[in-house]
Design an enzyme around this catalytic site. Sequence first.
Site, mmCIF file in Angstrom:
data_model
loop_
_atom_site.group_PDB
_atom_site.id
_atom_site.type_symbol
_atom_site.label_atom_id
_atom_site.label_comp_id
_atom_site.label_asym_id
_atom_site.label_seq_id
_atom_site.Cartn_x
_atom_site.Cartn_y
_atom_site.Cartn_z
ATOM 1 N N GLU A 10 0.848 -1.193 0.000
ATOM 2 C CA GLU A 10 0.000 0.000 0.000
ATOM 3 C C GLU A 10 0.886 1.246 0.000
ATOM 4 O O GLU A 10 1.820 1.360 0.775
ATOM 5 C CB GLU A 10 -0.867 -0.009 1.259
ATOM 6 C CG GLU A 10 -1.643 1.271 1.503
ATOM 7 C CD GLU A 10 -2.209 1.328 2.910
ATOM 8 O OE1 GLU A 10 -3.204 2.038 3.108
ATOM 9 O OE2 GLU A 10 -1.639 0.661 3.815
ATOM 10 N N LYS B 200 -9.141 1.874 -2.185
ATOM 11 C CA LYS B 200 -9.357 1.422 -0.812
ATOM 12 C C LYS B 200 -10.752 1.807 -0.339
ATOM 13 O O LYS B 200 -11.167 2.957 -0.441
ATOM 14 C CB LYS B 200 -8.288 2.039 0.097
ATOM 15 C CG LYS B 200 -8.325 1.546 1.542
ATOM 16 C CD LYS B 200 -7.154 2.132 2.313
ATOM 17 C CE LYS B 200 -7.102 1.636 3.751
ATOM 18 N NZ LYS B 200 -5.932 2.191 4.474
ATOM 19 N N CYS C 9 -4.859 -2.783 3.265
ATOM 20 C CA CYS C 9 -4.635 -2.481 4.683
ATOM 21 C C CYS C 9 -5.825 -2.840 5.567
ATOM 22 O O CYS C 9 -6.154 -3.994 5.748
ATOM 23 C CB CYS C 9 -4.241 -1.005 4.829
ATOM 24 S SG CYS C 9 -3.613 -0.579 6.477
#
Length: 535
Positions: free
Chosen positions: A299, A356, A407
């Site tokens: 990420e 995300k 994440c």
Amino acid sequence: MPIVKTKLSKQHQRWTLPAFGFLALSSGILMGLTVAPVEAWFLAWIALVPLWVIVASSTPRKTKLLSALLWGSGYHGVALAWITGVHPMMWMGVPWLASIAIALFCWAAITLWGAALVTAWAVCITVFSRGVGTFTRVLIGVALWCGLESLWSLGPLYWTSLSYTQSPHNLIILHLGQISGSLTVTATIVAVNGLLAEAWMRYERSEVGGRGSGKNTITLRLFASSCLLFVALHLVGFGLSSRPLVQPPETALKVGIIQGNIPNTIKLYSEGLRRAITGYTEGYITLAEQGVEAVLTPEGALPFMWSEVLRTSLYTAVQEKGVTAWIGAFGEQGQNYTNSLFTLSRDGTVFSRYDKVKLVPIGEYIPFEQVLGGLVRRLSPLEAKQVAGAPDQVFDTPFGRAIAVICYSSAFPEEVRYQAAAGGQFILSAANNAHYSPSMPAQHHAQDTMRAIETDRWAVRATNTGYSGIVDPHGRTVWISGLNTYELHAETIYRRTTQTLYVRWGDWLTPLLLGLAIISKLTSLPASKKINPLS
């Protein structure tokens, strides 16, 4: 099972409110020790017993609420203590005292949020388990906990589900997640604890009321039920975990991982940017020469806009070597930006992009920004506002559809399940994980382990500073990196199209438990109190 009013033993009737509070807090802390760094996962099967006894007994309402709040604070506070690792932030220009305040605020907020769930459970089970039998109370307690966790998972703060106390060590029980998701494991833990607690309460009453009335038989029956449930569900999990993995050679995919190891303290400055471009370019070239078919970066591997990535040496290397790369960078979205994973195909074109979905509160956005914006400094590398991606995204690649996890999204099983149901054949998990103690990346690895088992997929994890890794569909860690090291690794995974019961039907167990609990509650009511649906 006859309906019996649950009373405290004479010994416990002499206990004071602080004594109950200490017992609840201590047992909550024990539950917190089940995860990294201690990883005493076996404590989860008994650590809820004291709270259950307090809540199910005839203790004052204030005692029950305080005990639940303390138990929740002990569990979530210990398990999430790594959040204080956001300090120090002096490298960002935040004064030392303000950095401490932000770290403590984050820890307190997320701890109290989890404690509120436990308190809500205590209130609900107190209200809805009145006048019911022992097994009905256990059913209600399990259904309520799963129902509340399910609601909790819809919000922005979700990490410490009871189910993750078993990951990554008790892989057998984690295979129950293939049936109805992680809440299947949660239900098992709560049920075993509930039966043990009920057995203990029966035993205490037998001490008070004498041993000749058959109460000891009921105690043994409850204790045996808890043991039988524990063993039976582990046998089910063992059966699921023992199934051989069918992996045809044509489904093989050799992937490479780059762990860049760029500390957050320098990541957004010139030195960090130079190290990132150099490290990921050289790592990509090395892995390409080893014959990998694709390379995964973490990420935010290149922490700037995608238009700038196209001017880096990494982009040039992809054009020259012709090996697909998944690159973490920022994507433009109007005047705002997204934290994204891009598929850069072998000819240098962008094949796909995944934004995300689950942003980190305070770290990537400020909840109730109009109220808290002046109190909490945004920990963002850019002046623009970061926005979340759409929850219904899919991530196509030259090798078939993948499941993208960036994440924090690892903690949300429904996001991964949706992509698996939509045809995702393997998991690509990209995270940063820098700046925290080793317990945080270890817990993150545990979350991805659960997602791999639930969806029956291989998981490839690339993080900035560790732990990167490869996890097979049975949750076995094939490879795991070190911490705070620059590492390259190549591994063959296999694309899979199987669909577990959970992937097909989602979390069907929680509504089933809630429905059974309602039916059991209604059938246990005295005739004069039963609700007439026609009235």
